[in-house]
Design a protein around this motif. Structure first.
Motif, PDB file in Angstrom:
ATOM      1  N   UNK A  67      25.920  15.396  22.348  1.00  0.00           N
ATOM      2  CA  UNK A  67      25.752  13.940  22.208  1.00  0.00           C
ATOM      3  C   UNK A  67      26.911  13.179  22.852  1.00  0.00           C
ATOM      4  N   UNK A  68      27.713  13.898  23.657  1.00  0.00           N
ATOM      5  CA  UNK A  68      28.863  13.320  24.360  1.00  0.00           C
ATOM      6  C   UNK A  68      29.901  12.754  23.379  1.00  0.00           C
ATOM      7  N   UNK A  69      30.090  13.462  22.263  1.00  0.00           N
ATOM      8  CA  UNK A  69      31.117  13.098  21.282  1.00  0.00           C
ATOM      9  C   UNK A  69      32.325  14.006  21.449  1.00  0.00           C
ATOM     10  N   UNK A  70      33.498  13.423  21.455  1.00  0.00           N
ATOM     11  CA  UNK A  70      34.745  14.173  21.643  1.00  0.00           C
ATOM     12  C   UNK A  70      34.972  15.128  20.468  1.00  0.00           C
ATOM     13  N   UNK A  71      35.354  16.389  20.735  1.00  0.00           N
ATOM     14  CA  UNK A  71      35.592  17.360  19.651  1.00  0.00           C
ATOM     15  C   UNK A  71      36.624  16.894  18.629  1.00  0.00           C
ATOM     16  N   UNK A  72      37.700  16.240  19.082  1.00  0.00           N
ATOM     17  CA  UNK A  72      38.724  15.749  18.164  1.00  0.00           C
ATOM     18  C   UNK A  72      38.142  14.682  17.233  1.00  0.00           C
ATOM     19  N   UNK A  73      37.280  13.859  17.766  1.00  0.00           N
ATOM     20  CA  UNK A  73      36.624  12.811  16.976  1.00  0.00           C
ATOM     21  C   UNK A  73      35.744  13.429  15.895  1.00  0.00           C
ATOM     22  N   UNK A  74      34.966  14.434  16.291  1.00  0.00           N
ATOM     23  CA  UNK A  74      34.062  15.102  15.343  1.00  0.00           C
ATOM     24  C   UNK A  74      34.849  15.801  14.239  1.00  0.00           C
ATOM     25  N   UNK A  75      35.888  16.556  14.608  1.00  0.00           N
ATOM     26  CA  UNK A  75      36.658  17.292  13.592  1.00  0.00           C
ATOM     27  C   UNK A  75      37.388  16.339  12.656  1.00  0.00           C
ATOM     28  N   UNK A  76      37.887  15.230  13.181  1.00  0.00           N
ATOM     29  CA  UNK A  76      38.585  14.265  12.327  1.00  0.00           C
ATOM     30  C   UNK A  76      37.652  13.689  11.273  1.00  0.00           C
ATOM     31  N   UNK A  77      36.447  13.326  11.694  1.00  0.00           N
ATOM     32  CA  UNK A  77      35.466  12.770  10.754  1.00  0.00           C
ATOM     33  C   UNK A  77      35.111  13.791   9.673  1.00  0.00           C
ATOM     34  N   UNK A  78      34.823  15.027  10.100  1.00  0.00           N
ATOM     35  CA  UNK A  78      34.354  16.022   9.128  1.00  0.00           C
ATOM     36  C   UNK A  78      35.489  16.616   8.300  1.00  0.00           C
ATOM     37  N   UNK A  79      36.718  16.555   8.788  1.00  0.00           N
ATOM     38  CA  UNK A  79      37.847  16.916   7.916  1.00  0.00           C
ATOM     39  C   UNK A  79      37.894  15.968   6.715  1.00  0.00           C
ATOM     40  N   UNK A  80      37.670  14.678   6.989  1.00  0.00           N
ATOM     41  CA  UNK A  80      37.669  13.674   5.914  1.00  0.00           C
ATOM     42  C   UNK A  80      36.511  13.911   4.953  1.00  0.00           C
ATOM     43  N   UNK A  81      35.332  14.222   5.494  1.00  0.00           N
ATOM     44  CA  UNK A  81      34.159  14.472   4.654  1.00  0.00           C
ATOM     45  C   UNK A  81      34.364  15.719   3.796  1.00  0.00           C
ATOM     46  N   UNK A  82      34.911  16.786   4.396  1.00  0.00           N
ATOM     47  CA  UNK A  82      35.153  18.025   3.648  1.00  0.00           C
ATOM     48  C   UNK A  82      36.200  17.792   2.557  1.00  0.00           C
ATOM     49  N   UNK A  83      37.250  17.047   2.880  1.00  0.00           N
ATOM     50  CA  UNK A  83      38.278  16.755   1.888  1.00  0.00           C
ATOM     51  C   UNK A  83      37.680  16.021   0.691  1.00  0.00           C
ATOM     52  N   UNK A  84      36.852  15.014   0.963  1.00  0.00           N
ATOM     53  CA  UNK A  84      36.213  14.267  -0.113  1.00  0.00           C
ATOM     54  C   UNK A  84      35.324  15.181  -0.954  1.00  0.00           C
ATOM     55  N   UNK A  85      34.585  16.064  -0.298  1.00  0.00           N
ATOM     56  CA  UNK A  85      33.695  16.980  -1.003  1.00  0.00           C
ATOM     57  C   UNK A  85      34.479  17.919  -1.917  1.00  0.00           C
ATOM     58  N   UNK A  86      35.589  18.468  -1.407  1.00  0.00           N
ATOM     59  CA  UNK A  86      36.419  19.386  -2.195  1.00  0.00           C
ATOM     60  C   UNK A  86      36.999  18.672  -3.418  1.00  0.00           C
TER      61      UNK A  86
END
Length: 390
Positions: A67-86
């Motif tokens: 989807x032409x999304x930068x890997x750093x952008x994707x990991x930053x977003x999902x690090x936040x989501x995973x942290x919230x989930x934990x």
């Protein structure tokens, strides 16, 4: 150049619609993480599964590229989501393990007034617990502890160490004599800026107000202001902001948080004035009773000990931890008040006080130390990001 097919107002409407859809999806994902926590009670699996998180992130990064999304952008977003989930799962499991601690309102003591860094840490910690707050403002660390010890507060929040200025010795000295238990921790980002009540220039500043810790953490910037700058020490950053707001002079400023400064009508004159840009303070939460930490989540145990005066006595204690495979994350020495040349060691380790390994280690330490006391065993709430190669 072709004209856009949609007007700016239409584009903004679509962006707002997508934002609302994202919020709904995040809420749905959060509910599913709670179901995951319930299933792990049955299987007795730990909350975090690093290998699965790595596989998940790698797939998300790969899909993001399509989807032409930068890997750093994707990991930053999902690090936040995973942290919230934990943290959401941990809070749920801790509520089940400590049903007597459930209360709709928590009275919490902290240093300073509204907008102090201790106040921000307090609100962030209890927001995770979905608990309403009755905030109790204190003028000293001793008062924070006394409010809890006397039953006038349910919890106290205290800063214990900073990535820039190191350990906060006043708090360690107070902990030597408290009967309270550490029941939680939170790491708060510290974003210092120069705050003024009126429009002015940096070269006009002659007096700088703040708590001693921010003065120390911004020492390089303070030196850049020149040798004539006068540093005034306050009981908290909130008190400093209040003082500067009351004076409303072009030659005085405070060091504090920009959002907190708005509460006092202050404006940021310069951002990012700390010695280190990655500036964080670790806060501990204390209560009259210890908490039970479920085995499904990572725990930290803090204890103090006084070793013998013979050579190698401290090394002997540290070998006990190593031999039991216990990771030490903090070792701090402080003089024993009233006993010259005697030191008390504060130790943080990764481990639950109720596990066989910790029980055996503490029993061994009791035999070879002059004094040992557990200050608390509590959940680790600093969720380290899962590392992947992007």
């Amino acid at each position: 150049m072709s004209k856009p097919t949609l007007s700016l107002d239409e584009i903004r409407v679509n962006v707002s619609r997508i934002d609302q859809e994202l919020l709904s999806l995040l809420a749905e994902r959060r509910k599913l993480s709670l179901e995951v926590a319930k299933s792990k009670i049955q299987t007795q699996k730990p909350v975090r599964d690093i290998e699965r998180e790595q596989v998940l992130l790698e797939k998300l990064v790969a899909n993001g590229k399509s989807h032409e999304l930068d890997p750093q952008y994707v990991t930053k977003i999902f690090h936040t989501i995973i942290e919230d989930s934990v943290l959401y799962q941990q809070a749920f499991l801790q509520r089940l393990a400590n049903p007597d601690n459930e209360q709709p309102l928590a009275r919490v003591s902290f240093l300073g007034g509204k907008g102090s860094y201790s106040n921000l840490a307090t609100r962030n910690f209890f927001a995770r617990k979905h608990t309403k707050l009755a905030e109790i403002q204190c003028s000293s660390f001793k008062e924070v502890l006394e409010m809890v010890e006397t039953g006038n507060a349910d919890y106290g929040v205290l800063p214990i160490e900073n990535t820039s200025s190191g350990s906060i010795n006043d708090v360690y000295d107070q902990l030597q004599h408290t009967r309270l238990s550490i029941v939680g921790e939170i790491t708060q980002p510290i974003e210092h800026c120069l705050l003024t009540a009126v429009d002015t220039q940096i070269d006009q500043i002659e007096v700088l107000y703040s708590h001693p810790q921010p003065h120390q953490q911004c020492s390089e910037f303070v030196r850049s202001l020149g040798s004539g700058i006068k540093q005034e020490y306050c009981s908290s950053t909130a008190e400093a902001m209040k003082e500067v707001a009351a004076m409303a002079q072009p030659n005085v400023a405070a060091i504090g948080n920009a959002a907190s400064g708005e509460l006092y009508g202050l404006k940021p004159l310069k951002f990012g004035i700390a010695n280190q840009q990655e500036n964080h303070t670790r806060f501990i939460v204390v209560a009259r009773k210890p908490v039970e930490v479920t085995a499904l989540i990572p725990a930290k145990t803090t204890f103090i000990m006084s070793t013998g005066q013979s050579a190698g006595s401290l090394v002997e204690c540290l070998l006990v931890l190593r031999n039991h495979g216990i990771n030490m994350t903090k070792l701090e020495s402080r003089p024993v008040l009233g006993n010259p040349w005697e030191e008390m060691f504060y130790v943080d380790v990764e481990g639950n006080m109720r596990t066989d390994v910790m029980i055996e280690a503490l029993e061994e330490l009791t035999k070879i130390t002059r004094y040992i006391k557990v200050l608390g065993s509590y959940p680790i709430e600093n969720v380290a990001p899962t590392e992947i190669d992007v």
